[in-house]
Design a protein around this motif. Structure first.
Motif, short mmCIF file in Angstrom:
data_model
loop_
_atom_site.label_atom_id
_atom_site.label_comp_id
_atom_site.label_asym_id
_atom_site.label_seq_id
_atom_site.Cartn_x
_atom_site.Cartn_y
_atom_site.Cartn_z
N LEU A 1 50.99 51.67 26.39
CA LEU A 1 51.86 52.79 26.02
C LEU A 1 51.45 53.36 24.66
O LEU A 1 51.66 54.54 24.39
N ALA A 2 50.85 52.52 23.82
CA ALA A 2 50.45 52.97 22.48
C ALA A 2 49.36 54.04 22.57
O ALA A 2 49.57 55.17 22.11
N PRO A 3 48.19 53.75 23.13
CA PRO A 3 47.15 54.80 23.17
C PRO A 3 47.50 55.98 24.06
O PRO A 3 47.10 57.11 23.78
N LEU A 4 48.25 55.73 25.14
CA LEU A 4 48.52 56.80 26.10
C LEU A 4 49.70 57.69 25.70
O LEU A 4 49.81 58.82 26.19
N PHE A 5 50.57 57.20 24.82
CA PHE A 5 51.75 58.00 24.48
C PHE A 5 52.15 57.92 23.01
O PHE A 5 52.27 58.93 22.32
N ILE A 6 52.35 56.70 22.49
CA ILE A 6 52.92 56.54 21.15
C ILE A 6 52.00 57.07 20.06
O ILE A 6 52.42 57.83 19.18
N VAL A 7 50.72 56.67 20.08
CA VAL A 7 49.79 57.12 19.04
C VAL A 7 49.62 58.64 19.06
O VAL A 7 49.73 59.29 18.00
N PRO A 8 49.37 59.27 20.23
CA PRO A 8 49.29 60.74 20.23
C PRO A 8 50.58 61.41 19.73
O PRO A 8 50.51 62.41 19.00
N LEU A 9 51.73 60.85 20.09
CA LEU A 9 53.00 61.45 19.66
C LEU A 9 53.18 61.34 18.15
O LEU A 9 53.66 62.27 17.50
N ILE A 10 52.78 60.21 17.58
CA ILE A 10 52.87 60.05 16.12
C ILE A 10 51.95 61.05 15.42
O ILE A 10 52.32 61.66 14.42
N LEU A 11 50.74 61.23 15.95
CA LEU A 11 49.83 62.20 15.33
C LEU A 11 50.40 63.61 15.41
O LEU A 11 50.31 64.39 14.44
#
Length: 310
Positions: A26-36
Motif C-alpha cells: 500500500l505504501a508504494p502504490l498509494f501512500i507514498v504518491p499521496l504524500i508527495l
C-alpha cells in the motif's frame, strides 16, 4: 485499484505472511504518491521540480515492486524491485538537495519532511535485499521484511505527518515530539541490530517505548488539530481516526519491544504483523495522510480563489 486487485489475488488469511506484503505494498502504490502530492500542495514545495517529476513517474516502479513478489527471492525478484530502489534514491535526494538539514536550521517541519524522505531510501535498500534473498547479520528473513515495512511507514510516513502537525502548531512541545520521532525511528533499528549482535535486548526495549511514546504524543497533537479545525470536517474525521489507530498500534509496539522482560502470550510476529501493522497502515497512515491531503488541498484552493478575487 491496483492495490485492491493485488489484495484479492494474494490474500490468504490475516496471520499469514501474505497480509504483511499486502500492507507493505500500500505504501508504494498509494501512500507514498499521496504524500508527495500533499507535499506539493504546501507553498514551500509547490514549485519543487524534482518532487514533481518523481510524483509523476512513481506508479510504474511501484507496480514493478509489486510484481517482484510474484517471484521467488532471487535475481528476477530483485530485478523487478530495482526501479523502486531507484525511486527511493531520487526521493531521498530530493530531501537532501533542498537543504533541509543545512539551509533550514530553524525549520522543524522541513527537518521532519526531509528525514522521512531520506529514511525511505533505507526501506528501498532493504526491499532490494529482501527480494534478492540476502540475510545481513544472519537476520531471519521475516526481520529483513519487517525492516522494509518499518522504514516505509515508521520511517517515511510518521516523520512527515509529524512535520505537518508541527507546521500547524509551531510550539516547543510539538517540536520535541518531532525530534523524538526522527530519533526513535533510528533507535528502534539500532536496537534490533544490537539484539542480533548479542548485546541484549535493553536498547531495543527502550527504543521501542521511546518511539511509541513519541508517536502517541503525536496522535494527541493531531487530535488537538482536528478539534481546532472542526470546520474542516473531512480532514478532522480522518485525523481523528488515524490518531486513534496510531495510539493502539504504538502501544502494541511498546509491549512487543518489552517481550524479553514481560512476554505476552500470542503476541508474536504474525499477530503483531496483523494487529500493529493493520492499525498503523490502514488506520494511521491511510487516514492521517488523507486528512492532510484534504486539508492542504482545500487551503490551497481557497488561497487561489482569494488571490483571483483580489
Amino acid at each position: 485499484m491496483i492495490w485492491s486487485g493485488w489484495t484479492a489475488y494474494s490474500f490468504q488469511y490475516f496471520l499469514h505472511a501474505s497480509w504483511g506484503r499486502i500492507l507493505l505494498l500500500l505504501a508504494p502504490l498509494f501512500i507514498v504518491p499521496l504524500i508527495l502530492k500533499t507535499i506539493l500542495k504546501i507553498a514551500d514545495f509547490a514549485e519543487n521540480k524534482l518532487i514533481q517529476k518523481i510524483e509523476f513517474r512513481i506508479l510504474l516502479p511501484a507496480i514493478f515492486f509489486a510484481v517482484s513478489f510474484l517471484f521467488e527471492k532471487g535475481f528476477l525478484a530483485a530485478l523487478f524491485s530495482a526501479p523502486w530502489l531507484i525511486m527511493t534514491v531520487l526521493i531521498a535526494w530530493a530531501g537532501w538537495k533542498t537543504g533541509y538539514f543545512f539551509n533550514q536550521k530553524n525549520n522543524t517541519a522541513k527537518h521532519a519532511i526531509g528525514a522521512g524522505m531520506i529514511y525511505l531510501l533505507v526501506g528501498g535498500v532493504w526491499a532490494f535485499i529482501d527480494r534478492i534473498g540476502w540475510r545481513p547479520l544472519a537476520y531471519d528473513p521475516e526481520i529483513v521484511f519487517l525492516t522494509v515495512a518499518h522504514f516505509h511507514y515508521a520511517g517515511f510516513v510518521l516523520p512527515i505527518v509529524a512535520g505537518f502537525v508541527f507546521n500547524e502548531l509551531k510550539d516547543t512541545f510539538s517540536k520535541i515530539v518531532v525530534y523524538g520521532i526522527i530519533s526513535g525511528v533510528l533507535l528502534v533499528a539500532a536496537g534490533i541490530v544490537f539484539t542480533q549482535l548479542g548485546y541484549g535486548p535493553n536498547l531495543e526495549s527502550i527504543a521501542a517505548w521511546w518511539l511509541a511514546l513519541s508517536a502517541i504524543l503525536l496522535a494527541f497533537l493531531q487530535i488537538k488539530i482536528s478539534i481546532n479545525k472542526s470546520g474542516k470536517i473531512l480532514a478532522a474525521i480522518c485525523w481523528s481516526l488515524g490518531s486513534v489507530a496510531l495510539v493502539g498500534g504504538m502501544i502494541l509496539a511498546g509491549l512487543y519491544g518489552m517481550r524479553h522482560v514481560f512476554p505476552i502470550p500470542n503476541l508474536d510476529i504474525p499477530m503483531m504483523r496483523f494487529l500493529h501493522g493493520s492499525a498503523n497502515v490502514l488506520g494511521f497512515a491511510m487516514f492521517s495522510v488523507l486528512g492532510w491531503f484534504f486539508y492542504f488541498r482545500e487551503r490551497k484552493l481557497k488561497t487561489e480563489i482569494t488571490f483571483y478575487q483580489k
